[in-house]
Design a protein around this motif. Structure first.
Motif, PDB file in Angstrom:
ATOM      1  N   SER A  30      39.243  38.380  39.380  1.00 45.50           N
ATOM      2  CA  SER A  30      40.214  39.180  39.260  1.00 45.50           C
ATOM      3  C   SER A  30      40.837  38.793  38.295  1.00 45.50           C
ATOM      4  O   SER A  30      41.532  37.720  37.766  1.00 45.50           O
ATOM      5  CB  SER A  30      41.046  39.037  40.532  1.00 45.50           C
ATOM      6  OG  SER A  30      42.665  39.794  40.424  1.00 45.50           O
ATOM      7  N   ASN A  31      41.601  39.897  37.169  1.00 47.29           N
ATOM      8  CA  ASN A  31      42.208  39.519  36.538  1.00 47.29           C
ATOM      9  C   ASN A  31      44.385  39.629  36.975  1.00 47.29           C
ATOM     10  O   ASN A  31      44.414  38.188  36.011  1.00 47.29           O
ATOM     11  CB  ASN A  31      43.058  41.139  35.971  1.00 47.29           C
ATOM     12  CG  ASN A  31      42.226  41.688  34.756  1.00 47.29           C
ATOM     13  OD1 ASN A  31      41.148  40.815  34.352  1.00 47.29           O
ATOM     14  ND2 ASN A  31      41.779  43.135  34.720  1.00 47.29           N
ATOM     15  N   TYR A  32      44.341  39.335  38.289  1.00 51.29           N
ATOM     16  CA  TYR A  32      45.611  39.655  38.706  1.00 51.29           C
ATOM     17  C   TYR A  32      45.621  38.250  39.562  1.00 51.29           C
ATOM     18  O   TYR A  32      46.360  37.166  39.491  1.00 51.29           O
ATOM     19  CB  TYR A  32      46.275  40.649  39.808  1.00 51.29           C
ATOM     20  CG  TYR A  32      45.678  41.906  39.144  1.00 51.29           C
ATOM     21  CD1 TYR A  32      46.680  42.043  38.149  1.00 51.29           C
ATOM     22  CD2 TYR A  32      45.037  42.480  39.460  1.00 51.29           C
ATOM     23  CE1 TYR A  32      46.832  43.751  37.610  1.00 51.29           C
ATOM     24  CE2 TYR A  32      44.871  43.484  39.093  1.00 51.29           C
ATOM     25  CZ  TYR A  32      45.972  43.996  38.050  1.00 51.29           C
ATOM     26  OH  TYR A  32      45.647  45.395  37.766  1.00 51.29           O
ATOM     27  N   ARG A  33      44.760  37.396  40.087  1.00 49.71           N
ATOM     28  CA  ARG A  33      44.605  36.234  40.447  1.00 49.71           C
ATOM     29  C   ARG A  33      43.283  35.485  40.202  1.00 49.71           C
ATOM     30  O   ARG A  33      42.025  36.016  40.770  1.00 49.71           O
ATOM     31  CB  ARG A  33      44.121  35.776  41.892  1.00 49.71           C
ATOM     32  CG  ARG A  33      45.884  37.156  42.647  1.00 49.71           C
ATOM     33  CD  ARG A  33      47.007  35.863  42.990  1.00 49.71           C
ATOM     34  NE  ARG A  33      47.700  36.438  43.843  1.00 49.71           N
ATOM     35  CZ  ARG A  33      48.731  35.628  43.229  1.00 49.71           C
ATOM     36  NH1 ARG A  33      49.132  34.654  42.755  1.00 49.71           N
ATOM     37  NH2 ARG A  33      50.029  35.740  44.372  1.00 49.71           N
ATOM     38  N   PRO A  34      43.242  35.244  39.310  1.00 49.85           N
ATOM     39  CA  PRO A  34      41.885  34.398  38.837  1.00 49.85           C
ATOM     40  C   PRO A  34      41.360  33.638  39.358  1.00 49.85           C
ATOM     41  O   PRO A  34      39.760  33.418  39.081  1.00 49.85           O
ATOM     42  CB  PRO A  34      41.974  33.102  37.443  1.00 49.85           C
ATOM     43  CG  PRO A  34      43.919  34.078  36.364  1.00 49.85           C
ATOM     44  CD  PRO A  34      44.397  35.066  37.874  1.00 49.85           C
ATOM     45  N   GLU A  35      42.073  32.786  40.779  1.00 49.45           N
ATOM     46  CA  GLU A  35      40.817  31.616  41.004  1.00 49.45           C
ATOM     47  C   GLU A  35      40.218  32.823  42.107  1.00 49.45           C
ATOM     48  O   GLU A  35      39.140  32.463  42.762  1.00 49.45           O
ATOM     49  CB  GLU A  35      42.042  30.705  42.262  1.00 49.45           C
ATOM     50  CG  GLU A  35      42.348  31.762  43.197  1.00 49.45           C
ATOM     51  CD  GLU A  35      43.903  32.809  42.600  1.00 49.45           C
ATOM     52  OE1 GLU A  35      45.218  32.751  43.326  1.00 49.45           O
ATOM     53  OE2 GLU A  35      44.944  32.873  40.781  1.00 49.45           O
ATOM     54  N   VAL A  36      40.147  33.952  42.237  1.00 54.90           N
ATOM     55  CA  VAL A  36      39.770  34.961  42.935  1.00 54.90           C
ATOM     56  C   VAL A  36      38.606  35.913  42.483  1.00 54.90           C
ATOM     57  O   VAL A  36      38.980  36.843  41.214  1.00 54.90           O
ATOM     58  CB  VAL A  36      40.535  36.208  43.925  1.00 54.90           C
ATOM     59  CG1 VAL A  36      39.657  37.505  44.679  1.00 54.90           C
ATOM     60  CG2 VAL A  36      42.353  35.489  44.667  1.00 54.90           C
ATOM     61  N   VAL A  37      37.526  35.678  43.083  1.00 52.46           N
ATOM     62  CA  VAL A  37      36.270  36.278  42.681  1.00 52.46           C
ATOM     63  C   VAL A  37      35.899  37.709  43.248  1.00 52.46           C
ATOM     64  O   VAL A  37      35.967  37.555  44.195  1.00 52.46           O
ATOM     65  CB  VAL A  37      34.779  35.841  42.629  1.00 52.46           C
ATOM     66  CG1 VAL A  37      33.594  36.569  42.329  1.00 52.46           C
ATOM     67  CG2 VAL A  37      35.004  34.190  41.756  1.00 52.46           C
ATOM     68  N   MET A  38      35.802  38.379  42.860  1.00 53.23           N
ATOM     69  CA  MET A  38      36.060  40.460  42.877  1.00 53.23           C
ATOM     70  C   MET A  38      34.082  40.169  43.414  1.00 53.23           C
ATOM     71  O   MET A  38      33.697  40.457  43.984  1.00 53.23           O
ATOM     72  CB  MET A  38      36.005  41.106  42.106  1.00 53.23           C
ATOM     73  CG  MET A  38      37.830  40.319  41.743  1.00 53.23           C
ATOM     74  SD  MET A  38      39.100  40.469  42.921  1.00 53.23           S
ATOM     75  CE  MET A  38      39.180  42.438  43.574  1.00 53.23           C
ATOM     76  N   ASN A  39      34.512  41.578  44.557  1.00 55.89           N
ATOM     77  CA  ASN A  39      33.454  41.105  45.697  1.00 55.89           C
ATOM     78  C   ASN A  39      32.970  42.988  45.345  1.00 55.89           C
ATOM     79  O   ASN A  39      31.968  43.698  45.671  1.00 55.89           O
ATOM     80  CB  ASN A  39      33.671  41.685  46.659  1.00 55.89           C
ATOM     81  CG  ASN A  39      33.759  39.965  47.904  1.00 55.89           C
ATOM     82  OD1 ASN A  39      32.974  38.835  46.945  1.00 55.89           O
ATOM     83  ND2 ASN A  39      34.578  39.878  48.860  1.00 55.89           N
ATOM     84  N   HIS A  40      33.998  43.728  44.617  1.00 58.40           N
ATOM     85  CA  HIS A  40      34.211  45.246  43.663  1.00 58.40           C
ATOM     86  C   HIS A  40      34.361  45.587  42.884  1.00 58.40           C
ATOM     87  O   HIS A  40      35.066  44.714  41.840  1.00 58.40           O
ATOM     88  CB  HIS A  40      35.033  46.087  45.321  1.00 58.40           C
ATOM     89  CG  HIS A  40      34.587  45.303  46.887  1.00 58.40           C
ATOM     90  ND1 HIS A  40      34.939  44.702  47.384  1.00 58.40           N
ATOM     91  CD2 HIS A  40      33.511  46.325  47.295  1.00 58.40           C
ATOM     92  CE1 HIS A  40      35.214  45.130  48.650  1.00 58.40           C
ATOM     93  NE2 HIS A  40      33.972  46.342  49.315  1.00 58.40           N
ATOM     94  N   ILE A  41      33.291  46.774  42.111  1.00 60.51           N
ATOM     95  CA  ILE A  41      34.347  46.647  41.048  1.00 60.51           C
ATOM     96  C   ILE A  41      35.093  48.328  40.948  1.00 60.51           C
ATOM     97  O   ILE A  41      34.786  49.220  42.358  1.00 60.51           O
ATOM     98  CB  ILE A  41      33.060  47.241  40.459  1.00 60.51           C
ATOM     99  CG1 ILE A  41      32.985  47.941  38.549  1.00 60.51           C
ATOM    100  CG2 ILE A  41      32.048  48.288  40.595  1.00 60.51           C
ATOM    101  CD1 ILE A  41      34.454  46.595  38.144  1.00 60.51           C
ATOM    102  N   TYR A  42      36.415  48.346  40.378  1.00 57.39           N
ATOM    103  CA  TYR A  42      37.254  49.225  40.785  1.00 57.39           C
ATOM    104  C   TYR A  42      36.999  50.573  39.553  1.00 57.39           C
ATOM    105  O   TYR A  42      37.263  49.893  38.436  1.00 57.39           O
ATOM    106  CB  TYR A  42      38.648  48.695  41.154  1.00 57.39           C
ATOM    107  CG  TYR A  42      38.625  48.088  42.284  1.00 57.39           C
ATOM    108  CD1 TYR A  42      39.354  48.343  43.081  1.00 57.39           C
ATOM    109  CD2 TYR A  42      38.130  46.666  42.272  1.00 57.39           C
ATOM    110  CE1 TYR A  42      39.621  47.487  44.480  1.00 57.39           C
ATOM    111  CE2 TYR A  42      38.571  45.613  43.024  1.00 57.39           C
ATOM    112  CZ  TYR A  42      39.098  45.978  43.917  1.00 57.39           C
ATOM    113  OH  TYR A  42      39.090  45.001  45.588  1.00 57.39           O
TER     114      TYR A  42
END
Length: 140
Positions: A30-42
């Protein structure tokens, strides 16, 4: 997933340098929380919304990143983005969506409304507050 009733065209804002035929995929930080890997593309059906996302991504990336907006085509099912539709804008007036399937890049566009220096400063302050707030939530 609920069916999203929007035919597009669709746009994605980023700092990535892409070409027609490339694919945007989930699985990145995530751009906002780099520790989070995103499951979706927005993505969005509003070009200026994608432009805003691109400018925020550029702001969060060190080294003078260039904001870019791409016309994209979903390759699978998609749903309303719960980050904005459920929390801030019921009914999805922002025409914001997410998908776990890739988005195909159709081409880059350069005509979107850029943020004024004043608006960019307001976003810098919001982003700083978001990053410092441990309670800041990302629906993934």
């Amino acid at each position: 997933m609920t069916e999203a009733l929007d035919e597009g065209p669709f746009f994605h804002g980023t700092v990535a340098d892409l070409r027609a035929g490339d694919f945007l995929t989930a699985g990145y930080r995530s751009n906002y929380r780099p520790e989070v890997v995103m499951n979706h593309i927005y993505f969005t059906a509003i070009v200026d919304g994608a432009g805003l996302a691109a400018e925020i991504a550029a702001e969060l990336t060190k080294g003078g990143a260039i904001p870019r907006v791409y016309v994209v085509e979903p390759t699978g099912t998609f749903e309303n983005d719960p980050n904005v539709t459920d929390k801030k804008f019921p009914g999805n007036p922002t025409r914001s969506y997410r998908s776990s399937a890739p988005l195909k890049v159709i081409g880059e566009i350069t005509h979107w409304t850029r943020l004024t220096p004043e608006a960019l400063q307001i976003w810098r302050e919001r982003l700083t507050a978001l990053r410092s707030d441990e309670r800041g939530e990302i629906i993934n």
